[in-house]
Design a protein around this motif. Sequence first.
Motif, PDB file in Angstrom:
ATOM      1  N   GLY A   1       0.797  -1.225   0.000  1.00  0.00           N
ATOM      2  CA  GLY A   1       0.000   0.000   0.000  1.00  0.00           C
ATOM      3  C   GLY A   1       0.830   1.277   0.000  1.00  0.00           C
ATOM      4  O   GLY A   1       1.989   1.286  -0.408  1.00  0.00           O
ATOM      5  N   THR A   2       0.247   2.351   0.524  1.00  0.00           N
ATOM      6  CA  THR A   2       0.837   3.683   0.354  1.00  0.00           C
ATOM      7  C   THR A   2       2.112   3.888   1.166  1.00  0.00           C
ATOM      8  O   THR A   2       2.870   4.804   0.880  1.00  0.00           O
ATOM      9  N   ASP A   3       2.361   3.060   2.182  1.00  0.00           N
ATOM     10  CA  ASP A   3       3.587   3.216   2.969  1.00  0.00           C
ATOM     11  C   ASP A   3       4.773   2.447   2.388  1.00  0.00           C
ATOM     12  O   ASP A   3       5.860   2.440   2.981  1.00  0.00           O
ATOM     13  N   ALA A   4       4.591   1.817   1.241  1.00  0.00           N
ATOM     14  CA  ALA A   4       5.658   0.965   0.688  1.00  0.00           C
ATOM     15  C   ALA A   4       6.962   1.738   0.487  1.00  0.00           C
ATOM     16  O   ALA A   4       8.040   1.231   0.791  1.00  0.00           O
ATOM     17  N   GLY A   5       6.868   2.975  -0.033  1.00  0.00           N
ATOM     18  CA  GLY A   5       8.077   3.750  -0.302  1.00  0.00           C
ATOM     19  C   GLY A   5       8.883   4.022   0.962  1.00  0.00           C
ATOM     20  O   GLY A   5      10.115   3.900   0.979  1.00  0.00           O
ATOM     21  N   LEU A   6       8.172   4.363   2.046  1.00  0.00           N
ATOM     22  CA  LEU A   6       8.848   4.632   3.318  1.00  0.00           C
ATOM     23  C   LEU A   6       9.462   3.368   3.906  1.00  0.00           C
ATOM     24  O   LEU A   6      10.611   3.354   4.337  1.00  0.00           O
ATOM     25  N   VAL A   7       8.675   2.293   3.933  1.00  0.00           N
ATOM     26  CA  VAL A   7       9.158   1.035   4.520  1.00  0.00           C
ATOM     27  C   VAL A   7      10.342   0.499   3.711  1.00  0.00           C
ATOM     28  O   VAL A   7      11.318  -0.007   4.266  1.00  0.00           O
ATOM     29  N   GLY A   8      10.281   0.666   2.384  1.00  0.00           N
ATOM     30  CA  GLY A   8      11.362   0.192   1.529  1.00  0.00           C
ATOM     31  C   GLY A   8      12.636   1.013   1.684  1.00  0.00           C
ATOM     32  O   GLY A   8      13.742   0.459   1.696  1.00  0.00           O
ATOM     33  N   ALA A   9      12.481   2.333   1.809  1.00  0.00           N
ATOM     34  CA  ALA A   9      13.659   3.178   2.043  1.00  0.00           C
ATOM     35  C   ALA A   9      14.319   2.785   3.366  1.00  0.00           C
ATOM     36  O   ALA A   9      15.543   2.713   3.480  1.00  0.00           O
ATOM     37  N   ALA A  10      13.486   2.490   4.375  1.00  0.00           N
ATOM     38  CA  ALA A  10      14.014   2.036   5.668  1.00  0.00           C
ATOM     39  C   ALA A  10      14.726   0.694   5.516  1.00  0.00           C
ATOM     40  O   ALA A  10      15.806   0.482   6.085  1.00  0.00           O
ATOM     41  N   ALA A  11      14.133  -0.216   4.739  1.00  0.00           N
ATOM     42  CA  ALA A  11      14.748  -1.534   4.526  1.00  0.00           C
ATOM     43  C   ALA A  11      16.123  -1.404   3.885  1.00  0.00           C
ATOM     44  O   ALA A  11      17.071  -2.101   4.263  1.00  0.00           O
ATOM     45  N   ALA A  12      16.246  -0.496   2.912  1.00  0.00           N
ATOM     46  CA  ALA A  12      17.534  -0.301   2.236  1.00  0.00           C
ATOM     47  C   ALA A  12      18.574   0.261   3.206  1.00  0.00           C
ATOM     48  O   ALA A  12      19.739  -0.152   3.192  1.00  0.00           O
ATOM     49  N   ALA A  13      18.138   1.191   4.071  1.00  0.00           N
ATOM     50  CA  ALA A  13      19.062   1.752   5.068  1.00  0.00           C
ATOM     51  C   ALA A  13      19.486   0.685   6.071  1.00  0.00           C
ATOM     52  O   ALA A  13      20.649   0.595   6.455  1.00  0.00           O
ATOM     53  N   LEU A  14      18.537  -0.157   6.471  1.00  0.00           N
ATOM     54  CA  LEU A  14      18.840  -1.258   7.390  1.00  0.00           C
ATOM     55  C   LEU A  14      19.832  -2.236   6.775  1.00  0.00           C
ATOM     56  O   LEU A  14      20.776  -2.677   7.431  1.00  0.00           O
ATOM     57  N   ALA A  15      19.605  -2.569   5.500  1.00  0.00           N
ATOM     58  CA  ALA A  15      20.489  -3.518   4.807  1.00  0.00           C
ATOM     59  C   ALA A  15      21.901  -2.958   4.726  1.00  0.00           C
ATOM     60  O   ALA A  15      22.878  -3.671   4.947  1.00  0.00           O
ATOM     61  N   ARG A  16      22.005  -1.676   4.450  1.00  0.00           N
ATOM     62  CA  ARG A  16      23.329  -1.039   4.357  1.00  0.00           C
ATOM     63  C   ARG A  16      24.021  -1.053   5.722  1.00  0.00           C
ATOM     64  O   ARG A  16      25.212  -1.327   5.834  1.00  0.00           O
ATOM     65  N   ARG A  17      23.240  -0.783   6.763  1.00  0.00           N
ATOM     66  CA  ARG A  17      23.791  -0.757   8.126  1.00  0.00           C
ATOM     67  C   ARG A  17      24.313  -2.149   8.505  1.00  0.00           C
ATOM     68  O   ARG A  17      25.380  -2.301   9.087  1.00  0.00           O
ATOM     69  N   THR A  18      23.529  -3.184   8.135  1.00  0.00           N
ATOM     70  CA  THR A  18      23.912  -4.569   8.431  1.00  0.00           C
ATOM     71  C   THR A  18      25.182  -4.944   7.672  1.00  0.00           C
ATOM     72  O   THR A  18      26.093  -5.552   8.209  1.00  0.00           O
TER      73      THR A  18
END
Length: 315
Positions: free
Chosen positions: A293-310
């Motif tokens: 839904g409409t929060d996909a862009g936010l959740v995905g940007a967070a996922a990418a930041a998390l992946a980079r941090r990991t």
Amino acid sequence: MHTDFVAALDIGGTKIAGALVDGHGQIVVRAQRATPAQDDGETVMGAVEEVLGELTAAPEWGRATALGIGSAGPVDATAGTVSPVNVPGWRDFPLVRRVQEAAGGLPVELIGDGVAITAAEHWQGAARGHDNALCMVVSTGVGGGLVLNGQLHPGPTGNAGHIGHISVDLDGDLCPCGSRGCVERIASGPNIARRALENGWQPGPDGDTSAAAVAAAARNGDPVAVASFDRAARALAAGIAATATLVEIDIAVIGGGVGKAGDVLFTPLRKALGDYATLSFVQRLEVTPAQMGTDAGLVGAAAAALARRTDAATV
């Protein structure tokens, strides 16, 4: 479980959304502004800074460890710049540097909006549990992103998986991108509506000429509306099949406004896929609607930041 957060920005031609997201993909703080898309670049950046100002004022900000940006593209993650087609004031705009300055020097990860939605669907949505997936956004434009071998695959600049600009009609209409017969030129919402109108479809008394109105007419059996969705479905099927043949994905997830058309799109799409995805290793390809839904862009940007941090933690 530690309670660190990642910050996220979702930047499009209509709105600039920001959030603090926890490790389970839950949004705990959010902020939003309308995008002053027709104004100069500094005015647009001002709206981004207002969103960040709201986030940095939240008590949870102190536990934010990284920031992800999903932006309308093209983006250039290597240079940290964005040149969104629908925000003319931003051309090679140094978004990463400016956001970093406004966010107190947090590490920043920039990806295209199609890649961000892919990250969200893989983390929490319809592509969860799939190691090789294509996720698409079919709305005003057609964007996408790839998950390969269980990892988000943004490519060097953050634009990999941009299926909207695969050519599926060699001698087709000229696309604004400069190529011909692109998936987007056939399957985006405005192009579905344009084709229906050119072929004699008449909108109802409300005068609504959107793709959603064409979808409603197709549901009611209007042959011109049905034909326009069939053509879009064939373009999407050809693009999905080409992608699957190239990199062996086993699921294609479709979101965006046109993706909400339901059976009007998915029935001819699944049928057309049988015509294009013919080799043995792509025949079991699944096509499914997006879930985020409409929060996909936010959740995905967070996922990418998390992946980079990991990744950074494991180096």
